[in-house]
Design an enzyme around this catalytic site. Structure first.
Site, mmCIF file in Angstrom:
data_model
loop_
_atom_site.group_PDB
_atom_site.id
_atom_site.type_symbol
_atom_site.label_atom_id
_atom_site.label_comp_id
_atom_site.label_asym_id
_atom_site.label_seq_id
_atom_site.Cartn_x
_atom_site.Cartn_y
_atom_site.Cartn_z
ATOM 1 N N HIS A 55 4.353 -54.229 -21.601
ATOM 2 C CA HIS A 55 3.127 -54.931 -22.002
ATOM 3 C C HIS A 55 1.853 -54.167 -21.701
ATOM 4 O O HIS A 55 0.775 -54.546 -22.162
ATOM 5 C CB HIS A 55 3.073 -56.317 -21.333
ATOM 6 C CG HIS A 55 4.092 -57.256 -21.887
ATOM 7 N ND1 HIS A 55 5.358 -57.378 -21.359
ATOM 8 C CD2 HIS A 55 4.041 -58.090 -22.954
ATOM 9 C CE1 HIS A 55 6.038 -58.257 -22.076
ATOM 10 N NE2 HIS A 55 5.277 -58.698 -23.041
ATOM 11 N N LYS A 75 5.388 -50.815 -29.726
ATOM 12 C CA LYS A 75 6.140 -52.001 -30.144
ATOM 13 C C LYS A 75 5.168 -53.018 -30.741
ATOM 14 O O LYS A 75 4.145 -53.326 -30.143
ATOM 15 C CB LYS A 75 6.826 -52.604 -28.927
ATOM 16 C CG LYS A 75 7.572 -53.891 -29.211
ATOM 17 C CD LYS A 75 8.113 -54.479 -27.914
ATOM 18 C CE LYS A 75 8.762 -55.822 -28.146
ATOM 19 N NZ LYS A 75 8.584 -56.745 -27.038
#
Ligand code: MSP
Length: 539
Positions: free
Chosen positions: A166, A314
């Site tokens: 993240h 991603k």
């Protein structure tokens, strides 16, 4: 959404082909990455249904944990209200829009799930598999996972560490927790992987898991006491169950574990758990160990797909660059959307989405190669035979090559899509066949043969058009799991239902049998399968 599978017709012995998707966090709306796995599972299960197998396709939502709780708080509603809203307004409607034919949709806040989860963990507690201890460590709320120091990136300050997925700071968690004795399962897991070499796929995913388990496994903290949005531990209600331990059990609670033993026996173990590569360890290490502890059979396969990437990262809620699945379906249509990602990205590897690549494949493969073939054949049967499919007069070498091509396409697609989950390879084989049929028409030049009004000329024309229409019949069946609406339109246009019944009733096994399409069928031009694209909408 399809109706719940009819288990009354299930033979007691034939196991059901049971496929699951991860259950998605409902902190936000679904994005392209979620839709990717869900479409793949839908194609896989439709393929197996078309083989005539009993199939069960499960998806759902993961609704507990800190991430959801904080999102709800930030939006000024209760977590339950937040989940209800997102599930009903965003998740279920998207799956319906994408024609996902799931047999069930499980939500982890449903009683049918939470009650069984409590029984499952109570059982592990009673067996001594769960004990009380203390833990402190870096935790990523985005992943809902404790991290090892080696998995962290340096942050802006000396003390700050970031989650490598993240790229956001991890939090230090320190609390008294209950632990699951995961460390006791390392040997048994390694034995299981060795005895079941296909359990984890692709090979890169399997290797990653083996390396991980070969190091010493640590016991797993399975409860939290600093917040209460979760399933309470039945023996100590100050704690809620760790969201992952709660979520993984959806695969058995939805299948009737603890509530309907007969159904559970029929469905479990799952044939395939589809997962993203980031959640592999949960499915290939923790979940099997929990099942071993409970004395339940393990799923047959865990298949990890790669990530859809944007700008080398991603694709996630924060870097979507504003593209949602419906932005693409409104431009390309639902079927082309279902096709594109599976065709363009080998399953198991990462892949980038690009508007240009989608447009190029749409135009060349779907509109030109396939759509034009279908409309040309229908138009010629209309023009030369008044819309009644003529019988084939003489099946020569050129026609036999097409019949053989169909047999190869069916066998290859069945193996690649149905067994290997190589969707790109299976679709390539089907489109190879489409190209072959186009080549056949180019060589045979039916439009020239049509000028020969002799009986021989007309017989030749009949053979060519029958062959092309029969090839399209096979293509409609092969593409039905991937592009159901398009395949249905083609089926209608070929008038195939008159002699063969519904497209849904066709089986893979008979698809290559040449000559199934009955002569005399009413062929109509129908809608254009893949209309010209409008200009790309402004960003
Ligand atoms: N709730 C957990 C799963 C529990 S399963 C018992 C979870 N949810 S998630 O919503 O964050 O992610 C669900 C799945 O979506 C994961 O398999 C993840 O890999 C996948 N994807 C999320 N972003 C993705 C891409 N950009 N590309 C492909 N798949 C992606 O994890």
């Amino acid at each position: 959404m399809a109706a719940t599978a009819d288990h009354s017709t299930t033979g007691a012995t034939a196991p059901t082909y049971y496929v699951s998707t991860p259950i998605y966090y409902v902190n936000d709306r679904p994005h392209l990455g979620h839709a990717y796995t869900t479409v793949a599972g839908d194609v896989l299960t439709r393929w197996h249904r078309q083989r005539g197998e009993q199939v069960w396709y499960l998806t759902g939502t993961d609704e507990h944990g800190q991430k959801i709780m904080r999102t709800a708080e930030a939006n000024g509603v209760s977590p339950q209200e937040w989940c209800d809203k997102l599930v009903e307004e965003a998740w279920k409607p998207l799956w319906q829009h994408l024609e996902i034919a799931n047999d069930d949709f499980i939500r982890t806040t449903e009683e049918r799930h939470t009650a069984r989860v409590q029984e499952f963990v109570q059982d592990l507690f009673d067996k001594g598999e769960i004990y009380k201890g203390g833990y402190s460590g870096p935790y990523c709320v985005g992943c809902e996972e404790f991290k090892l120091p080696s998995e962290l990136l340096d942050g802006a300050t000396e003390d700050e560490k970031l989650c490598s997925v993240h790229k956001r700071p991890v939090e230090w968690l320190e609390e008294e927790n209950y632990f699951f004795r995961l460390s006791a399962y390392g040997e048994r897991l390694l034995e299981f992987y060795a005895a079941n070499p296909d359990f984890i796929q692709p090979a890169s995913a399997r290797n990653e898991v083996l390396r991980f388990v070969e190091q010493d496994l640590k016991d797993l903290s399975i409860s939290r006491s600093t917040f209460n949005w979760g399933v309470p531990l039945p023996w100590d209600e100050k704690h809620v169950l760790y969201v992952w331990v709660d979520a993984l059990q959806n695969y058995i609670t939805a299948a009737g574990y603890g509530s309907d033993p007969e159904r559970f026996n029929q469905l479990w173990p799952a044939s395939v758990h589809l997962v993203g590569k980031d959640i592999l360890r949960f499915h290939a290490v923790i979940w099997p160990a929990m099942l071993m502890a409970a004395g339940l059979p393990l799923p047959k396969r865990v298949v990890a797909n790669g990530w859809l990437m944007v700008g080398g990262e991603k694709m996630s809620k924060s870097n979507l660059t504003g593209i949602s699945p419906t932005d693409l379906t409104s431009h390309f249509g639902v079927d082309a959307y279902r096709y594109y990602f599976l065709r363009a990205i080998p399953f198991g590897t990462d892949g980038s989405f690009s508007w240009e690549d989608f447009t190029a494949r749409y135009t060349s493969e779907l509109a030109n190669d396939f759509g034009n073939l279908a409309s040309r054949v229908a138009a010629m049967v209309g023009k030369y035979f008044g819309g009644k499919l003529p019988a084939s007069a003489a099946h020569g070498d050129a026609e036999q090559a097409i019949a053989d091509g169909l047999r190869t396409a069916v066998a290859t697609a069945d193996r690649k899509i149905g067994e290997e989950l190589d969707f790109a390879g299976g679709l390539a084989a089907i489109f190879e066949f489409v190209k072959q049929v186009n080549g056949y028409l180019t060589e045979q030049e039916p439009w020239k043969v049509a000028k020969d009004e002799s009986p021989e000329g007309q017989a030749r024309l009949a053979t060519i058009l029958y062959t092309a229409a029969e090839a399209l019949r096979g293509t409609a069946v092969l593409l039905n799991p991937v592009m159901p609406s398009t395949a249905e339109k083609l089926w209608d246009s070929l008038g195939a239902a008159e002699g063969l019944g519904a497209l849904a009733a066709q089986t893979v096994a008979t698809t290559a049998d040449w000559g199934r399409l009955p002569a005399g069928a009413t062929v109509t031009k129908g809608e254009i399968l893949f209309p010209r694209l409008e200009e790309k909408p402004a960003a």
